[in-house]
Structure formats: C-alpha cells, structure tokens
Design a protein around this motif. Structure first.
Motif, short mmCIF file in Angstrom:
data_model
loop_
_atom_site.label_atom_id
_atom_site.label_comp_id
_atom_site.label_asym_id
_atom_site.label_seq_id
_atom_site.Cartn_x
_atom_site.Cartn_y
_atom_site.Cartn_z
N ASP A 83 26.54 48.48 63.87
CA ASP A 83 25.25 48.26 63.20
C ASP A 83 25.44 47.72 61.79
O ASP A 83 24.70 46.84 61.34
N THR A 84 26.43 48.25 61.11
CA THR A 84 26.69 47.78 59.74
C THR A 84 27.16 46.33 59.75
O THR A 84 26.70 45.51 58.94
N VAL B 4 21.66 46.72 55.15
CA VAL B 4 23.10 46.99 55.11
C VAL B 4 23.36 48.35 54.49
O VAL B 4 24.21 49.13 54.97
N GLN B 5 22.66 48.68 53.43
CA GLN B 5 22.85 49.97 52.79
C GLN B 5 22.46 51.12 53.71
O GLN B 5 23.13 52.16 53.75
N ALA C 78 22.45 51.02 57.09
CA ALA C 78 23.39 51.10 58.21
C ALA C 78 24.75 51.63 57.78
O ALA C 78 25.46 52.26 58.58
N SER C 79 25.12 51.39 56.52
CA SER C 79 26.42 51.89 56.06
C SER C 79 26.44 53.41 55.93
O SER C 79 27.52 54.00 55.85
N PHE D 215 28.14 54.49 59.11
CA PHE D 215 29.11 53.46 59.51
C PHE D 215 30.13 54.00 60.51
O PHE D 215 30.44 53.33 61.50
#
Length: 427
Positions: A80-81, A67-68, A70-71, A74
């Motif tokens: 993706d996120t 998550v980190q 993909a962010s 963003f």
C-alpha cells in the motif's frame, strides 16, 4: 625390371583468406568520441535535470497525505505504501506534463495544446534574461543584477507605452528600444566601474538591484511619473494597444510576439559569440584576460561592451513582461524573480545560446506546470523551486553526477594516448 611410377601430384594448398585487421587507432578514436559524448556537458545537464526530478518525486511522496497514512502500517501491508508513493509521484508529474505540454482532458487539439503556449509565454523572458547572463559568463563576468536591469527596462518601456501615443508598429518599436537601452545602460554602469576602477561586478550589480528597485518604487508612487493618474496604488496605467506585442496565435492564447524576439535574440547571440570579432574577444577575455591583454585586446572595453549587451538582453526580458504579459499596468514586482532565475537558466544551458534557449523552455514548463500540479494534486508549488535549486546544485557539481552514473571524464583517453602512445596502440 619394372618401370618406377612417378609420385602422385599433391594438390596445391590454397591459402585461407586473410581476416581484416581492425585499425586500433580508428577504434580508439571512436571510443574517445563516445566517451566525450557520454561524459560531456550536455549529458551532465540532462542527468542533472533527471536527478532533480527524482529527488523532487521523493519530496512529493514525503509530503503526500496518502503516503503518510499508508506508511503507518507499512510492515503489515508494504504494498500500500509503495502504491501510494507511485500514485503521488506519477500523479504530480502527470499534472505537470498536462499543465505545461499537452492536456489530454481538454476536447480538441487547439484546447489541448494551450499549456504548451503557456510554457513558451513563461519561457520568453527567461530566454532573453538567460542570454544576457550567458554573455557575461562567457566574458568572465558574473552579472547578478538582472532584477535591477529588468525593472529599469520595464519602467522605460512602460512609460513610452502608456505616456507617448504613436501609431502601430512605431510605438511598439520605440518602446522596445527604450526598454533595451535602459537595461543596457544599467548593466553598462557595472561594466564601466569594473573597467575603470576595478570594482567587482557582483557587488556593483547587487547594489544596482536595490537602486533600481527603490527608483522604480518611487516613480510608481509619484504622480506624473509612472503612477496611474488619480490612483494611490503604486501601479502604472495600462499600456496603450499600439505598444503591446500582438498575439502570435490569436486571442485564445497568451503567447505573443515577444517569443519571436527571444528566438531572434538567441540567433543573434549565437552569431555574436561564435562568428563575430567581438564575440572572439569576449571568449578570449573570459578564458584568460591577461593573455588577451598581451594579444592586443582592450580588456577594459570588452568588459564595458559585454555588460552593455548583457544588460540590454536582460532589459528585453523586462520589456516582454510589460508589453506582453502584464499589459494592464505593472508594479515593482514586475520582474517576478526572473533576474535570478536567469542565472540558473544560463548555468543549465552551459552559457551557450542554444542551450540557454532550451533551458528557458524547461524552466517555463516548470513554472506553467507547477500551478497545475498544485491545483490537481495539492502538491506545494515550492516543490518546483526545490527542483530548480537541485538542478543548479547538480550542474555546479559535475564530479558528483559522474560518480553517481559512473560517467567517464571527457578527454582522458586522448591525454593517455599523448603520454603513452605505444600502450594505446597495443591495447
């Protein structure tokens, strides 16, 4: 002159069937029941757990590496996120389920159901200790001394289990009685001081926690007391086989007969609180000790009895740890924080025996599944502690939960009808 004909006979008008008229009082009663169910304590507890899991999912997403990553892009590819957030939260809770209820990856039902037995094993001492805290809550007392009561009970039951050989099942029975009696005695000290001197039970039980901890720690370092012979480590000898809880479903599972004791304790506490004279006195003193005193109830004795029973039930949790979970010897960490977790279990169960029973199973599932969640998804096990803390937070603030979900307040229609009955009928 022609004969005048009589006027034609008009057919009689048939009356339309009357429509049934709804009873306004019946509809208002039905609506009141629905409002009480939706806004009641049980619904608040369920929604508190749901909110805690939701916040836990957010924390899991924030701590996930995917998550980190993909962010970071963003705004160019937001999908993706979002997909990474879903994968992190769903993967963690899927691992939690498979580690606490049923593991679909294991072959056969017997292997797949093993996580549920682990949940019940973790839940056994939580249920017993939660019942003890619930009894004190119903009497208007706050027993925060679960750690000391568990340690003293574990020491007494453990000593009988490894130092006094007896045949089975007498050995097991005597060890259980010794542990429960020690926990009751430790809790009864707080009740006696509360009744005779007015000392606040919170302060007394906190101090007794330290006394119990250092007492057991000293005995575990003393040869001839609780320390294993020939050892320098603060640990007791292994329990004799004749004093260990038998397996409930065989050696393949860790679940033992301590869970049956927890079920029996739940039934007994339900009878005590709801059907016995002593339970009525507990509830009366818990609601209003001054009114109970005027009604002829000996409030001081009720405090002593309540703390004796509360300490005995928490002592049963310590017995379950020594004779069912850690049978190879125990140390001063045998309580495993259960004495404090029991407060959360009692709060979630609304201090009702059946509610405490299922709350204990829920927290047992969080404990059992937390390790699986950490191993499978790399989620910190501390997230489970955060979820438990959030459950307490939301349960302690019912107006917050009602405001979030727009739940009605139970009894509002009943009070409005009592103040203005004509307005309620003409609604």
């Amino acid at each position: 002159m022609s004969e005048q004909l009589p006027p034609p006979v008009q057919p009689e008008a048939t009356e339309a069937p009357a429509k049934p008229v709804a009873d306004p009082q019946h509809s208002s009663r039905t609506e009141q029941v629905l409002r009480d169910i939706v806004g009641g304590n049980a619904m608040i507890s369920v929604l508190a757990v749901a909110l805690a899991l939701l916040v836990g999912a957010i924390l899991i997403a924030f701590t996930d590496e995917d998550v980190q990553a993909a962010s970071g892009y963003f705004f160019s590819r937001p999908g993706d996120t979002l997909q990474a957030i879903w994968n992190a939260a769903s993967g963690a809770y899927s691992a939690l389920f498979q580690g606490s209820i049923y593991n679909f990856r294991r072959p056969g039902f017997a292997d797949g159901i093993r996580p549920l037995t682990e949940t019940l094993t973790f839940a056994t001492p939580l249920i017993a200790a939660g019942l003890g805290v619930a009894v004190s809550f119903r009497t208007g007392l706050f027993n925060i001394g679960g750690r000391g009561q568990m340690l003293v009970a574990a020491g007494a039951a453990g000593y009988v289990a490894f130092a006094l050989p007896m045949p089975f099942p007498l050995h097991l029975i005597v060890a259980v009685i010794a542990g429960v009696a020690a926990g009751a005695l430790w809790g009864g000290i707080a009740g006696l001081l509360k009744a005779r001197t007015g000392a606040h039970e919170v302060i007394v039980t906190i101090m007794l926690n330290y006394i119990g901890l250092y007492l057991i720690s000293y005995l575990l370092r003393t040869q001839g007391a609780l320390q294993a012979p020939g050892s320098n480590n603060p640990k007791s000898p292994a329990m004799l086989p004749s004093a260990i809880f038998p397996e409930l479903f065989g050696a393949k599972y860790n679940l033992h007969w301590g869970f049956i004791f927890a079920i029996a304790a739940t039934a007994w506490v339900w009878y005590l609180i709801n059907r016995s004279t002593l339970g009525f006195q507990f509830r009366a003193v818990g609601e209003n000790p001054h009114a109970a005193r005027v009604a002829g109830i000996n409030v001081k004795n009720v405090y002593v009895y309540a703390m004796l029973i509360s300490g005995g039930l928490i002592g049963l949790a310590g017995v379950s740890q020594v004779l069912g979970t850690v049978t190879t010897g125990f140390s001063e960490g045998i309580d495993a924080g259960i004495g404090f977790d029991a407060i959360t279990v009692a709060l979630l169960g609304r201090s009702k025996p059946v509610g405490v029973f299922f709350a204990g199973i829920l927290f047992g599932a969080l404990k059992a599944g937390g390790y699986s969640m950490q191993a499978a998804q790399g989620v910190p096990v501390d997230i489970v502690l955060v979820v438990q803390s959030l459950i307490v937070l939301f349960i302690a603030a019912p107006p917050l939960v009602r405001a979030i979900f727009r739940l009605p307040i139970p009894g509002t229609m009943r009070r409005a009808r009592a103040l203005n009955p004509k307005a309620m009928v003409t609604r």
